[in-house]
Structure formats: structure tokens, C-alpha cells
Design an enzyme around this catalytic site. Structure first.
Site, mmCIF file in Angstrom:
data_model
loop_
_atom_site.group_PDB
_atom_site.id
_atom_site.type_symbol
_atom_site.label_atom_id
_atom_site.label_comp_id
_atom_site.label_asym_id
_atom_site.label_seq_id
_atom_site.Cartn_x
_atom_site.Cartn_y
_atom_site.Cartn_z
ATOM 1 C CG ASP A 13 -1.853 -1.236 1.210
ATOM 2 O OD1 ASP A 13 -2.193 -1.714 0.120
ATOM 3 O OD2 ASP A 13 -2.175 -1.728 2.304
ATOM 4 C CE LYS A 16 2.695 -2.705 -4.196
ATOM 5 N NZ LYS A 16 2.233 -2.285 -2.862
ATOM 6 N N GLY A 17 0.394 1.191 -7.279
ATOM 7 C CA GLY A 17 -0.573 1.248 -8.379
ATOM 8 C C GLY A 17 -0.510 2.583 -9.092
ATOM 9 C CE LYS A 18 0.838 9.571 -8.366
ATOM 10 N NZ LYS A 18 0.912 10.885 -7.774
ATOM 11 N N GLY A 40 -4.430 -4.594 -3.695
ATOM 12 C CA GLY A 40 -5.443 -3.560 -3.915
ATOM 13 C C GLY A 40 -4.713 -2.315 -4.354
ATOM 14 C CG HIS A 41 -2.188 -2.395 -6.915
ATOM 15 N ND1 HIS A 41 -1.580 -3.244 -7.793
ATOM 16 C CD2 HIS A 41 -1.699 -2.729 -5.694
ATOM 17 C CE1 HIS A 41 -0.759 -4.053 -7.139
ATOM 18 N NE2 HIS A 41 -0.819 -3.763 -5.868
ATOM 19 C CB THR A 42 -6.256 3.258 -5.197
ATOM 20 O OG1 THR A 42 -6.852 2.321 -4.299
ATOM 21 C CG2 THR A 42 -7.265 4.338 -5.537
ATOM 22 C CD GLN A 222 0.814 -9.118 -2.522
ATOM 23 O OE1 GLN A 222 1.438 -9.737 -3.357
ATOM 24 N NE2 GLN A 222 -0.449 -8.817 -2.682
ATOM 25 C CG ASP A 331 0.113 14.309 -0.082
ATOM 26 O OD1 ASP A 331 0.868 13.391 -0.476
ATOM 27 O OD2 ASP A 331 -1.125 14.159 0.023
ATOM 28 N N GLY A 413 0.192 13.617 -4.199
ATOM 29 C CA GLY A 413 -1.267 13.500 -4.207
ATOM 30 C C GLY A 413 -1.654 12.249 -4.977
#
Ligand code: GDP
Ligand code: IMO
Ligand code: MG
Length: 425
Positions: A13, A16-18, A40-42, A222, A331, A413
Site C-alpha cells: 500500500d 505502487k498502483g499509482k 489492492g491498487h488504487t 505486496q 503531502d 497526491g
């Protein structure tokens, strides 16, 4: 740049997804190499949030090819649901390939995960997606791979044999229920037409792409502290989420990996059980959780929060051979008077500068902190390093000094555009 990998350096978390979504802009191939839908990648694009579990986070770039690699444990039902979500958002899913060598995560793996967790005296706090049981079967050489789905008679026989055994275990060992074979066959029959066209041999595809100088991005799920060998065992996941995991999880030689990009969150979080030396169980931790929106994208669980632990990042660097650090969520630290980073573990009076192997020792460790002055300026609109307050720059410089790895990108951000670049990727 022809081949780079993005890995988590803490407990997952990190964002990484971003970062994968940002770097995927120039990628021809994006490849997941381990894990499954425990991830879970947002990814946020123009204010619209996409949560991805199995699909590579580069999937929003429709002109690239997205591969679910051989090292992944892939639940085909979850995959199709995720693809359906993307289609509803008007996005294409024609560019997704499943490796024929990937393990198929079966409904009985999920049930086994639930039963094992419920029965365990020391719970791991898994995501209950069936990850551990699927890797158990893989390494016991009992797993079902995607190429076996092509011949349905063969697949049904394998399913029957495996389910008969699992059902004996569910009923006799765990006091659970037997799962219905006929229903499972029907469910798989229902998805065959959608899944079969996606299955391909991918190892040659990826090697050829790297050899031809195409841009290939390997996406880790992960993170180092959840690594099966080098994390806080047994409170880990069942794969190798490191740069080494790419070589076995995709089938490319280590020498073919050029850049290893470690994503470091400016503070620490952890979901599930296990030692967490810099954890803040007070109001400060709660404030970090709120400010950072630290709730699991997969399970919705509140994430445990704490100060940045640089022993953890140093450990991740040793395992991965990082060429770059991408620092995220700095941030979120805005407004804190004093910031702390952990630079040592005091265990029974001895200060360690590395992470001991035995989690019982880690559980006893008291953090040795270095303190930094905070800042109050809103940094979420900064687009150059120079614009950052001096205190933020000092914090970043210390991360570089302690780890020996340059911080080449800073995320300020959640949106795709909220970045400060210190080099061209
Ligand atoms: P991953 O599992 O490593 O991909 O990370 P997650 O997506 O589970 O968690 C990271 C969360 O932080 C997501 O909600 C992101 O949208 C968000 N995020 C990523 N980078 C930043 C950042 O620089 N600042 C802020 N405020 N949020 C971020
Ligand atoms: P991303 O990719 C954070 C944790 C679980 C649990 C342990 C084992 O979003 O960073 P598992 O279901 O894998 O057997 O659970 O690992 N875990 C994660 N924590 N982020 C993740 O993925 C995780 N994937 C697994 O909470 O402690
Ligand atoms: Mg996540």
C-alpha cells in the site's frame, strides 16, 4: 529504458498502483509477476478512482499489453469481474493476456484460506483470497495451470480429483462443508469462452520484447516485508514481491532488469497481524490514518499506521538492489510539528542496524528515532523539487543519505498528475 520493475519497500500500500499507472504511459508491456487479488491498487485519473486487484495497474493505458504472468495466482472469476468494471467505465480490456503457466486460484483455495485462518492459534490476518493455499498447491505440484483449462475433460478430471481430496480435508480436519463439484463445473463452463482467448505463452513474448528494446514494466504487488523468505515470517504473503521475483515469476534472466524502482511511503502502514516497530497506537496514528485515507482497498480494514522505518527501507534496498526511490504520500505529513524516522532497533539494550530474522525479536524492538522539523505549507500542488519547503527537502535528503538510493520522483497526491520528477523515466 527497456525494462524496469516497480516494487513495494514496506508492508504494501505504498502507492505502487499509482506509480505503475504513471510509468505505464511509455510502456509497451506491463507484467504482473507474483501475488493475486490480495493486492489492492488504487489509480486516480482526472478525479476518477479505479481499484485494481489482479489486473496490472497499467491497464488504463489501452495501447499497451497487460500480462498476468506465470508467477501469479489468478482467480479467473475475480479477473472477469474486474474486467467488467473497466468495461462499465468505457475502457477496453482487449489488451489483457493470461500466461498459460499461471496458477488458477480455485474457489476451494478461498474456502481453505478462510478455514485455515479461523482454525489458526496465531492468525496471519490474510486477505482471505486463497493466496496461501493456491501457492501451497503450486509448490506441492498439485496446482492447476491455465493451459489445463483448454481441454475441458482433462480440467474436469483434475478438478474432481483435487476437490475430492480438499472436501475430505474441509469436513474431517476443519469441520467445514464439502463443496459441490457439479456446481463448480457449471461455473467454470460459464467462463470458458471468455477466459480461453486470453491464455497465451508469455515468457517468449516478454523476453522478445526486452531483447527488441521495447519498454517493459514489471509490476510488483505486496512488498519486501511481506516477502515469504525475508519478511516478518510467518506474518507474510506466500510469494517473492522483490526484483528477484520477476526472474522466476516471468522467466527472464536477472541481467535483463535495468531499473529497480522502490516505492516508499513517507510513513509506514501495515494491514493484518505481525510486528510493527514504529506503530502509533495513539491519536497521532489515528490522524495519519484519516489524513492518508489508510483503509484497505481489498478488505476495507483500517491500516495500522506509524512513523517511517528506514531499517525497513534499507532491508528492501538490500533485497531488491534499488536504483530509484519514488517517495509517496509526503503531502500527508503536512501540519505535523515534528516528524520521526526510525534508524535503529533497540532489542534488550542492543541497537540493531538491520532487521533480525526472528519476529519474536522484532516484536520486542524499541525504535531509535531521528527527529525532523515538520512544515505547514500545502505541498500537494508542488510540481518541482525547488517549490518544496526546506523541512520536506531535509526529510527527503535524509532518506537518500540513509539508504544510499536517490529519490528520483516524489508523489504529492493521489492523482496521476500529482508528481515531482527529478529525472526522466
Ligand atoms: P498500492 O497497494 O501500493 O498500490 O497502494 P494502495 O493503492 O493500496 O494505497 C495507496 C493509497 O494512497 C491509494 O488510495 C492512492 O490513491 C493514494 N495515494 C497514492 N499516492 C499518493 C500521494 O502521493 N498522496 C496521497 N495523499 N495519496 C496517495
Ligand atoms: P498491495 O499490493 C498490504 C497482507 C495481508 C496479511 C498478509 C498475508 O495492495 O500492496 P495474504 O492474503 O497475502 O495471504 O495475506 O499479507 N497483504 C497485504 N497488505 N497490501 C497488500 O497488497 C497485501 N497483500 C497481502 O494483510 O497480513
Ligand atoms: Mg494496496
Amino acid at each position: 529504458m527497456s525494462s524496469q520493475v516497480v516494487v513495494g519497500t514496506q508492508w504494501g500500500d505504498e502507492g505502487k498502483g499509482k506509480i505503475v499507472d504513471v510509468l505505464a504511459e511509455n510502456a509497451d508491456l506491463i507484467v504482473r509477476f507474483q501475488g493475486g487479488d490480495n493486492a489492492g491498487h488504487t489509480v486516480v485519473v482526472n478525479g476518477i478512482k479505479h481499484v485494481l486487484h489482479l489486473l496490472p495497474s497499467g491497464v488504463l493505458h489501452e495501447d499497451s499489453t497487460c500480462i498476468i504472468g506465470p508467477g501469479v495466482v489468478c482467480n479467473p472469476f475475480v479477473l472477469l469481474e474486474e474486467m467488467e468494471q473497466l468495461k462499465k467505465s468505457g475502457l477496453s480490456t482487449d489488451h489483457i493476456i493470461i500466461s498459460d503457466r499461471a496458477q488458477m486460484l480455485m474457489p476451494y483455495h478461498q474456502y481453505q484460506d478462510e478455514l485455515e485462518e479461523a482454525a489458526a492459534s496465531h492468525k496471519i490476518g490474510t486477505t482471505k483470497k486463497g493466496i496461501g493455499p493456491c501457492y501451497q498447491d503450486k509448490y506441492a505440484r498439485k496446482g492447476i495451470r491455465f493451459h489445463e483449462f483448454r481441454d475441458f475433460e482433462h480440467f474436469k478430471n483434475r478438478l474432481k480429483e483435487t476437490l475430492d481430496f480438499k472436501n475430505k480435508m474441509f469436513v474431517n480436519v476443519y469441520d467445514g462443508k464439502a463443496m459441490d463439484y457439479d456446481q463448480m463445473v457449471k461455473d467454470f463452463e460459464g467462463i470458458r469462452d471468455q477466459i480461453l482467448p486470453m491464455i497465451q505463452e508469455t515468457t517468449h513474448l516478454v523476453n522478445d520484447a526486452v531483447d527488441e528494446g521495447k519498454n517493459v514494466l514489471f509490476e510488483g504487488a505486496q512488498a519486501a516485508m511481506l516477502d515469504i523468505n525475508y519478511g516478518t515470517y510467518p506474518y507474510v504473503t506466500s510469494s517473492s514481491p522483490t526484483s528477484a521475483g520477476v526472474t522466476t515469476g516471468v522467466g527472464i534472466a536477472p541481467s535483463k532488469l535495468e531499473n529497480v524502482i522502490g516505492v516508499v511511503k513517507a510513513y509506514s502502514t501495515r494491514v493484518g497481524e505481525g510486528p510493527f516497530v514504529t506503530e502509533l497506537t495513539d491519536e497521532l496514528g489515528e490522524n495519519l490514518r484519516k489524513a492518508g485515507g489508510e483503509y484497505g482497498a481489498t478488505t476495507g480494514r483500517p491500516r495500522r499506521c506509524g512513523w517511517l522505518d528506514l531499517l525497513v527501507v534499507k532491508h528492501a534496498n538490500m533485497l531488491n538492489g534499488l536504483t530509484d526511490i519514488v517517495l509517496t504520500k509526503i503531502d500527508v505529513l503536512t501540519g505535523l510539528e515534528t516528524l520521526k524516522v526510525c534508524v535503529g532497533y533497540d532489542i534488550d539494550g542492543t541497537v540493531y542496524d538491520y532487521i533480525p530474522s526472528d519476529q519474536a525479536d522484532v516484536a520486542k524492538a524499541k525504535p531509535v528515532y531521528k527527529e525532523f522539523e515538520g512544515w505547514t505549507e500545502d505541498i500537494s500542488k508542488c510540481s518541482s523539487y525547488e517549490e518544496l519547503p526546506k523541512q520536506a527537502k531535509d526529510y527527503i535528503s535524509f532518506i537518500e543519505e540513509f539508504t544510499g538510493v536517490p529519490v528520483t520522483m516524489i508523489s504529492v497526491g493521489p492523482d496521476r498528475v500529482n508528481n515531482i520528477y527529478r529525472k526522466e523515466f
